[in-house]
Design an enzyme around this catalytic site. Structure first.
Site, PDB file in Angstrom:
ATOM      1  N   GLU A   2      -2.812   0.249  -1.391  1.00 23.34           N
ATOM      2  CA  GLU A   2      -2.851  -0.967  -0.577  1.00 23.34           C
ATOM      3  C   GLU A   2      -1.525  -1.705  -0.704  1.00 23.34           C
ATOM      4  OE1 GLU A   2      -5.107  -5.299  -0.278  1.00 23.34           O
ATOM      5  OE2 GLU A   2      -6.055  -3.655  -1.367  1.00 23.34           O
ATOM      6  N   LYS A  53     -22.915   0.915 -12.609  1.00 20.53           N
ATOM      7  CA  LYS A  53     -22.359   1.229 -11.291  1.00 20.53           C
ATOM      8  C   LYS A  53     -23.199   0.680 -10.137  1.00 20.53           C
ATOM      9  CE  LYS A  53     -20.349   5.360 -13.327  1.00 20.53           C
ATOM     10  NZ  LYS A  53     -20.364   6.825 -13.433  1.00 20.53           N
ATOM     11  N   ASP A 105     -13.409   4.829 -15.421  1.00 22.16           N
ATOM     12  CA  ASP A 105     -14.319   5.316 -14.382  1.00 22.16           C
ATOM     13  C   ASP A 105     -14.230   4.363 -13.191  1.00 22.16           C
ATOM     14  OD1 ASP A 105     -16.402   6.136 -12.765  1.00 22.16           O
ATOM     15  OD2 ASP A 105     -17.786   6.485 -14.423  1.00 22.16           O
ATOM     16  N   HIS A 155       1.227  -9.387   5.312  1.00 17.17           N
ATOM     17  CA  HIS A 155       0.805  -7.997   5.482  1.00 17.17           C
ATOM     18  C   HIS A 155       1.469  -7.351   6.688  1.00 17.17           C
ATOM     19  CE1 HIS A 155      -2.347  -6.999   2.508  1.00 17.17           C
ATOM     20  NE2 HIS A 155      -2.435  -8.311   2.384  1.00 17.17           N
TER      21      HIS A 155
END
Length: 655
Positions: free
Chosen positions: A344, A475, A551, A648
């Site tokens: 990004e 998660k 993770d 951006h």
């Protein structure tokens, strides 16, 4: 003419003094004989007549010798930096095994002055050297005829004088350049010895003296409106290409070239190599290993033998993700550089701006809770039996039995609590385990099986439904993690002076506080979020997770965060982030791969600390929370100043 007269003439001739370079007048008619004399005969005659050198001839000899010495000095001038040349060969050695990247040409800034045509200057240098050498050869070969005519000799001397002035002018420029280069800038410079070239070691690399690194004067700022303008290049691309990697790295360390502009001025492959040299110095300046990132590949490579049986199955390749470095970030009076793996655009640059603002006064962070969880789901014949199991587990003496059984399965794991939750005949045992420097999922799962085996002795009809009953919770977004915590629960805070808010963040304290309240607090509440009272904590958490071998899926709960901004009594900005469930480790899993281990090493928290188990993992959690605070600060400021979209569009689009 009588013989007597002939004798007198001969006598007069012998009494005449001989002249160097040409014979007496009565021999000038024999020019044909002079032309046939060999070079060896001329040199012998020259040596035999040295005692009769005239002042003019002596001056010519001095000029010739001086010119020869100047030529030798000019030829050796390029050998003054052997260590730098050796470093350049070492830094580019890996690239030799790859196909050479195409030579790039850089667009010229229309606002910058026209660049000199250096190739014309170089060609003129060659022409001067050739002319100088040709004049010397011509003079030596025909000195008998040139020295007869004083006008010709004068022209030679004048030409040589011009050449000497030209050549010595270059020596003066070189001397001044060396003096300026030795005295400029306060940034650390690369000091390399020839013996250390094999491993590209720096003299101070092994020292563990912590040096407080000042915030860089210039950082890439995506949301700074002034960064939208194209920066004028002070050193032309041709000049940089002709420098070696060490020289360019010194320019970056000295602040003459911005780190994030290297790709604009160099080939992207070489820009990475130069930045690696810069990062070595920056890491050493904050007390970390200068070569911590040597196992982070900058060329395509992956040791699949390290992956098999540990990280991935049915491997067909790997996906390279660029890694950026933000900082220095001051946390608890230590300065660190934080690696972030992301695709990004603007994320690294924006976080870097937040680091700059926070590091003026520094951040404080602390771990208030540390324990990974696993919640097995067990079923009993009746709800009453389920209730009896809950009460049995809550008895301190019985918990001691569970703790002993759990800890027999691990060297570092410590069972801290067991919290049963009833749902009819089901019981969910939420076990909390201190796991040292490991993230701890395997550790707590193995210990949970030992707990179940013990419970089956007391409750023979107990049935294990699932080792993980989703009350862990792993998660998935869950209120239990938001309230009870999971992994490391961290709080970080910082005070940003109002002048820094205005100058670096390009907004005001009141505007940024109001934006945070209405967006992160009220807006998130209206959305019914769980643990999402922040701007983009998941961005920074995930980028650091990928870089350090965590993770990535656990960013769901690890990104739980509430960001609070307040105006102080002195009109400065106080900021805090509270993150109750940061699940990280520095041993096991993806942390064992070389590149990920290198990123952990760069932050000073690779591997396990046997002397103080858990300290490295807690250090990583503190750094992550502080980096999240930096990312939050920069983004909220961009929203308050309404520069997000413009940033951006400017920095996150391929031209």
């Amino acid at each position: 003419m009588t013989p007597k007269h002939k004798t007198l003439e001969t006598s007069n001739t012998r009494n005449k003094p001989h002249r160097l370079f040409y014979p007496p007048n009565n021999f000038r008619s024999n020019s044909a004989m002079e032309e046939t004399r060999t070079l060896e005969m001329r040199v012998a005659a020259f040596i035999s007549e040295l005692n009769n050198i005239t002042s003019t001839q002596l001056y010519a000899l001095i000029v010739i010798v001086t010119c020869l010495i100047s030529t030798i000095l000019l030829g050796s001038a390029e050998q003054q930096q052997p260590a730098a040349a050796a470093l350049e060969m070492t830094a580019n050695s890996a690239a030799k095994h790859q196909s050479a990247p195409p030579k790039t040409y850089f667009p010229k800034d229309k606002n910058s002055p026209p660049e000199p045509r250096w190739y014309i200057f170089r060609m003129f240098n060659y022409a001067m050297l050739i002319a100088f050498a040709a004049s010397l050869a011509s003079f030596f070969w025909n000195y008998t005829s040139y020295t007869v005519d004083s006008g010709v000799l004068l022209r030679f001397l004048l030409g040589w004088s011009v050449c000497l002035i030209y050549f010595f002018g270059f020596f003066g420029v070189s001397f001044v350049h060396d003096v300026v280069e030795d005295t400029q800038g306060d940034a650390p410079m690369l000091q390399l010895s020839t013996e250390e070239m094999a491993r590209r070691s720096l003299p101070h690399a092994t020292k563990k003296v912590v040096v407080e690194a000042p915030c860089p004067k210039e950082v890439p700022v995506c949301t700074d409106p002034s960064s939208f303008n194209v920066t004028r290049i002070q050193h032309s691309p041709n000049q940089l290409v002709e420098m070696n990697d060490t020289q360019i790295a010194n320019l970056v360390l000295g602040g003459q070239i911005k780190d994030h502009e290297l790709e604009k001025r160099l080939d992207p492959h070489r820009a990475v190599a130069v930045r690696r040299l810069v990062v070595q110095e920056k890491l050493a300046a904050v007390g970390n290993d200068a070569f911590a990132l040597q196992d982070l590949p900058s060329q395509p490579s992956l040791d699949y033998s390290r992956v098999h049986g540990a990280n991935c199955e049915i491997v067909v390749g790997y996906v390279p993700i660029p890694v950026g470095l933000v900082g220095p970030l001051r946390v608890n009076d230590m300065s660190v550089y934080v690696p972030m793996a992301t695709t990004e655009g603007c994320l690294v640059a924006s976080t870097n701006r937040g680091c700059k603002a926070i590091s003026v006064l520094g951040a404080k962070a602390i771990v208030v809770r540390d324990g990974i969880t696993r919640a097995p789901c067990v079923r009993l014949p009746s709800a009453m039996e389920a209730a009896r199991l809950k009460l049995w587990c809550e008895n301190p003496d019985n918990f001691a039995l569970l703790k002993a059984a759990f800890e027999k399965t691990t060297s570092f794991g410590k069972l801290k609590s067991c919290s049963p939750t009833i749902a009819g005949r089901n019981v969910y045992l939420r076990l909390v385990c201190f796991s040292g420097d490991a993230m701890g999922m395997n550790m707590v799962s193995k210990g949970s099986l030992a707990v179940i085996d013990l419970l089956k002795i007391e409750f023979p009809e107990l049935q294990l439904i699932a080792l993980s009953g989703n009350m862990c919770t792993d998660k998935k977004a869950a209120a239990t993690n938001w309230i009870e915590g999971r992994g490391k629960s961290v709080v970080a805070e910082a005070t940003i002076p109002k002048e820094v808010v205005h100058k670096t963040l390009k907004t005001t304290v009141k505007a940024i506080v109001e934006t945070n309240i209405n967006k992160n607090l009220i807006g998130s509440a209206m959305a019914g979020t769980i643990g999402g009272f922040n701007a983009h904590a998941a961005n920074i958490v995930t980028a650091i997770f990928i870089a350090t071998g965590q993770d990535p899926a656990q960013n769901v709960e690890s990104s739980n965060c509430i960001t609070i901004l307040e105006e102080t009594e002195t009109n400065d900005l106080h900021m805090s982030v509270t993150m109750p469930s940061v699940e990280v480790g520095t041993v096991g899993g993806g942390t064992t791969l070389p590149a990920q281990a290198a990123c952990l090493k760069a932050m000073g928290c690779q591997g396990g600390d046997r002397g103080n188990p858990g300290s490295n993992a807690q250090r990583l959690a503190l750094i992550i929370a502080s980096a999240v605070m930096a990312g939050e600060l920069s983004l909220i400021a961009a929203l308050a100043a309404n520069t997000l979209v413009q940033a951006h569009m400017t920095h996150n689009r391929k031209k």
